[in-house]
Design an enzyme around this catalytic site. Sequence first.
Site, PDB file in Angstrom:
ATOM      1  N   GLN A 222       0.829  -1.208   0.000  1.00 42.91           N
ATOM      2  CA  GLN A 222       0.000   0.000   0.000  1.00 42.91           C
ATOM      3  C   GLN A 222       0.865   1.261   0.000  1.00 42.91           C
ATOM      4  O   GLN A 222       0.337   2.360  -0.135  1.00 42.91           O
ATOM      5  CB  GLN A 222      -0.916   0.014   1.243  1.00 42.91           C
ATOM      6  N   ARG A 369      -9.686   0.071   7.842  1.00 46.80           N
ATOM      7  CA  ARG A 369     -10.836   0.904   7.490  1.00 46.80           C
ATOM      8  C   ARG A 369     -11.053   2.047   8.469  1.00 46.80           C
ATOM      9  O   ARG A 369     -12.169   2.311   8.906  1.00 46.80           O
ATOM     10  CB  ARG A 369     -12.081   0.057   7.358  1.00 46.80           C
ATOM     11  N   CYS A 370      -9.964   2.733   8.793  1.00 47.53           N
ATOM     12  CA  CYS A 370     -10.053   3.939   9.626  1.00 47.53           C
ATOM     13  C   CYS A 370      -8.669   4.556   9.614  1.00 47.53           C
ATOM     14  O   CYS A 370      -7.779   4.044   8.994  1.00 47.53           O
ATOM     15  CB  CYS A 370     -10.417   3.596  11.062  1.00 47.53           C
ATOM     16  N   GLU A 740     -14.140   5.947   5.725  1.00 47.78           N
ATOM     17  CA  GLU A 740     -14.635   4.587   5.960  1.00 47.78           C
ATOM     18  C   GLU A 740     -15.184   4.524   7.362  1.00 47.78           C
ATOM     19  O   GLU A 740     -14.973   3.607   8.147  1.00 47.78           O
ATOM     20  CB  GLU A 740     -13.533   3.546   5.775  1.00 47.78           C
TER      21      GLU A 740
HETATM   22  O1  CDP Z   1      -6.879   6.602   0.762  1.00 48.24           O
HETATM   23  P1  CDP Z   1      -8.120   5.934   0.215  1.00 48.24           P
HETATM   24  O2  CDP Z   1      -8.200   5.906  -1.270  1.00 48.24           O
HETATM   25  O3  CDP Z   1      -8.377   4.603   0.846  1.00 48.24           O
HETATM   26  O4  CDP Z   1      -9.367   6.795   0.789  1.00 48.24           O
HETATM   27  P2  CDP Z   1     -10.122   8.076   0.244  1.00 48.24           P
HETATM   28  O5  CDP Z   1      -9.169   9.139  -0.134  1.00 48.24           O
HETATM   29  O6  CDP Z   1     -11.114   8.418   1.298  1.00 48.24           O
HETATM   30  O7  CDP Z   1     -10.851   7.604  -1.069  1.00 48.24           O
HETATM   31  C1  CDP Z   1     -11.561   6.391  -1.284  1.00 48.24           C
HETATM   32  C2  CDP Z   1     -12.232   6.472  -2.655  1.00 48.24           C
HETATM   33  O8  CDP Z   1     -13.365   7.364  -2.578  1.00 48.24           O
HETATM   34  C3  CDP Z   1     -11.339   7.055  -3.757  1.00 48.24           C
HETATM   35  O9  CDP Z   1     -11.618   6.503  -5.012  1.00 48.24           O
HETATM   36  C4  CDP Z   1     -11.714   8.509  -3.718  1.00 48.24           C
HETATM   37  O10 CDP Z   1     -11.318   9.256  -4.802  1.00 48.24           O
HETATM   38  C5  CDP Z   1     -13.224   8.456  -3.486  1.00 48.24           C
HETATM   39  N1  CDP Z   1     -13.694   9.703  -2.835  1.00 48.24           N
HETATM   40  C6  CDP Z   1     -14.609  10.519  -3.493  1.00 48.24           C
HETATM   41  O11 CDP Z   1     -15.048  10.184  -4.595  1.00 48.24           O
HETATM   42  N2  CDP Z   1     -15.006  11.689  -2.885  1.00 48.24           N
HETATM   43  C7  CDP Z   1     -14.556  12.058  -1.656  1.00 48.24           C
HETATM   44  N3  CDP Z   1     -14.953  13.183  -1.091  1.00 48.24           N
HETATM   45  C8  CDP Z   1     -13.639  11.219  -0.970  1.00 48.24           C
HETATM   46  C9  CDP Z   1     -13.213  10.044  -1.594  1.00 48.24           C
END
Ligand code: CDP
Length: 786
Positions: A222, A369-370, A740
């Site tokens: 990751q 998931r956090c 999450e």
């Molecule tokens: O770091 P990780 O990708 O696990 O988490 P994240 O930044 O929270 O994003 C998870 C997924 O949700 C990604 O594909 C983001 O681009 C999408 N996302 C979104 O569409 N809109 C947001 N406000 C936050 C995340």
Amino acid sequence: MAVEEQREPRWIGKSVARSEDERFVRGRGNYLDDIKLPGMLHMAILRSPYAHAKIVGIDTSAAQELPGVVAVVTGELLAQHKLAWMPTLSGDTQAVLATDKVRMQGQEVACVVAENAYVAHDALELIDVDYEPLPAVTSPQAALEAGAPIIRDDKADQTDNRIYHWEAGDAEATERAFAEADRVVSLSTHYPRVHPAPIECCGCIADLDPATGHATIYMTSQAPHVHRTVFALVAGLPEQNIRVVSPDIGGGFGNKVPVYPGYVVATAASLLLGRPVKWVEDRTGNLISTGFARDFHMDGELALRSDGKMLGLRVKMLSDQGYSYADAQPTKLKAGLFHVVTGSYDLPAAHVVTDGAYTNKAPGGVAYRCSFRVTEASYLIERLVQTAAYEIEMDPAELRRMNFIKPDQFPYQSATGFVYDSGDYERALDIALEGLGYDQLRQEQRRAREEEGRLLGIGIASFTEVVGAGPGRDYDILGLKMFDSAELRVHPTGKAILKLGVKAQGQGHETTFAQIVAEELGIPPEDVRVEEGDTDTTPYGLGTYASRSTPTAGAATAVIARTLRDKARKIAAHMLEASEDDLEWDGASFAVRGAPGSSKTIQEIAYAAYTDLPEGLDAGLEGVKYYDPPNMTYPFGTYAVVVEIDRGTGQWKALRVLAVDDCGVRINPMIVEGQIMGGLTEGFAMAAMELITFDEEGNCIGSNFSDYLMPTAWETPSFELHETVTPSPHHPIGAKGVGESATVGSPAAFVNAIVDALASAGVRNIEMPVSSDKVWKALSEVGLAE
Ligand code: CDP
């Protein structure tokens, strides 16, 4: 500088279909085990059956003689190359292969490298290890007792099993708040050990080219850039000669952040043998030896006025870290993100004491998931608030409402020093209550109990997450500042490639990050290729975990796309023979204000960037941005659960699960909903069944999927999803990480709902996981079982 016009978003907020699913749903992904290199050898790991034992001797001769075996690697051999121990992401040490002792069941003791995986596994059975068993320490409380066996006696300065003692907040102010309180509510709870259990286990292929000294390491990682740096430091290889490639990854959930011994031994074996070496972990290896999550023992006390106003919070937390401290712990934030234990509440005073202890178990504490340890903190405060509601006989929704941080208090500095960016907690609660038909449901709950003897429960959990680490001034991994990066190149035909320092494991980055480029630069998402995971081609980044990608690399993407748009404006002005200030941007092209028909599309401008440039401007349309966010982001929400308990069996069923989430501006609502449903499912799983325990000898109960229970679609309830949108004030497009947050709210909400149902019968404080026999026993104790 030209002034930007306000436009309606074209691509942000659209549920664009996931471009990566083309290959994923057709079985055409390229996962680690799909990669086969010429001359590749296979490695298998021999693991300790004991949780704590002295190694008297290891006889590998029979294994070495098995046809097809190329090498047997032991800790002794690694020690000759100073590779028997490696650093963890929190600056502790962990054995690569055991030399003196084994300190957990499943610890890596020896590795066989063979012509194929079957021979490698067969040869493990021919290795004879002479162990002298030692008493195992299986709880952090026992670990801290006087006279407990010292687990890390390999460390000269370690005289007991304590790893850390940290405090946050203001002890004196909290003391005063408790002295003034009318009521003090207390709760002791344990957030049990669970495992991220990604469908794809961990693995790597190390390919060291003896001719060039160049190492290519394919890894389920990751955080490929951080892993490259760790490899350079551990193995002493020059960093420019190491290329880490993370191919498609079948789920991570924090499990693929730590560096595991298998990666290091496969790399050392490839270095020694001059051939590629593949290691693919099996399920039991994954469950018993890799990064677990949670395992916090928590004592909380909440001081309240008699009207319900919260005055202060006191928390003591004891963490079971396993035999090595391997959380990805930022060095400056001593109590970690457990700091956010004040939750969504305007709590004037708080004091948090955290201790960590070594035990004879696997290390971990990953961001499942956090963010790091936020879930445990949020779980504790919500359980305390629920307990307080019972004790002062106040409606739990009203108690929350009364104490929420109000919208006009943002930015809000918490009693433990965090600055919450934005929120409207009451609105999320209201939507949840309205969706539930709360008042009517409470009446129905009473009626069902009194008239039909049915046990209905209503559980609520509100939460504030903290995600998007950095900023670099406060957050680091092994000193590496937690920024992230994006490199954007637009080719002459107007197609683009975006390279990121983060690495998705199923979150849909190839779609959402292309949407950000489309929004900012007008190139449609299907014309933007998103590349992640190859350290030779992508800019340095700290990786994907703890919902940090969108607030960091997503912000970097927006900023670099805007920088390229500024350059595109200059080129368009030259092409249109107009002043830059007279140009209007409509989201896909520049036009001269008031002169319809005089426009240049971003594709035409891209071509001109290589063919027709104004004097003094460098050719090309590309750039890189390293983005260090000014603060974390704080997604929030409220979850509500309705359960019915069967008095005959203790079985409980979620009748309704309603989730209100706020992650700021949603880039792709469909993907966000998928993330939330995934989180809710995991929340349900933890509340209902996921659990790793140990017997008193340190044997891990939960080493396979018949002991470690994960819910399928059959058991998982349906979810009703709602949203509010409170943008992050400092994110370029107002997004926050998804958080999450479901794992924060929903285990608490599920457990609260069951407690609520049982509370009417005088039973409280059921703990996770809430099995039917536990509930039935509780019902029997008050004569309510049928
Ligand atoms: O770091 P990780 O990708 O696990 O988490 P994240 O930044 O929270 O994003 C998870 C997924 O949700 C990604 O594909 C983001 O681009 C999408 N996302 C979104 O569409 N809109 C947001 N406000 C936050 C995340």
